[in-house]
Write a protein that holds these residues in place. Structure first.
Motif: not given
Length: 164
Positions: A153-158, A162-163
């Motif tokens: 769970v890392d919806d905001d890419d904290r 993410r590639k």
């Protein structure tokens, strides 16, 4: 047994860039994995994850993460009848001497249980938390096979994973 829901882990920040790797457990071994066997130690509640990550001394820095899980089959390590075919008891699982045995090269019953469960196709085991001060209902889920069954769970890419 099957689990669907949220799981939590308080990572050493060193592993925060690889929260699905299980490499820390593989490198150092754990109660339910021998050295060389990746494992992901998770908890069913965030406060249990924090207790698990800080079992010795003063609170150290952690990165608390959550996973969406849909995973099974799982061995119910809280059920003596489920453990019986493996020749272990709940008391064996709670034995605090596992690390000393591992470091001295002796067999570790909980690690042997893990290998036998893996051989039978179990993806993980549900066990009580053995962390100091954990309430009796605090549970952990130790995973040996989680690929495609967990999402961070890392919806905001904290964590910046993410590639592009």
């Amino acid at each position: 047994m099957h689990f669907t829901g949220l799981l939590y882990r308080a990572h050493n920040p060193i592993w925060s860039r690889a929260p699905l790797s299980g490499e820390g457990a593989a490198r150092f071994g754990g109660r339910f994995n021998r050295i060389g066997r990746p494992a992901l130690y998770t908890s069913l509640a965030p406060e249990t994850a924090l207790r698990e990550a800080n079992q010795v001394g003063t609170l150290q820095p952690v990165t608390l993460v959550a996973y969406r899980a849909d995973i099974g089959p799982l061995l119910d390590g809280c059920d003596p009848a489920a453990l019986e075919p493996f020749g272990v008891t709940p008391a064996d699982l709670a034995d605090p001497g596992w690390r000393d045995r591992m470091l001295s090269g002796q067999p570790v019953p909980t690690q042997e249980l893990a290998e036998a469960a893996i051989a039978q196709g179990f993806a993980g085991i549900v066990v009580p938390s053995y962390a100091r001060g954990a309430p009796a209902d605090a549970l952990n889920l130790v995973l040996w096979a989680w690929s495609g069954k967990l999402d961070l769970v890392d919806d905001d890419d904290r964590l910046g994973l993410r590639k592009s």
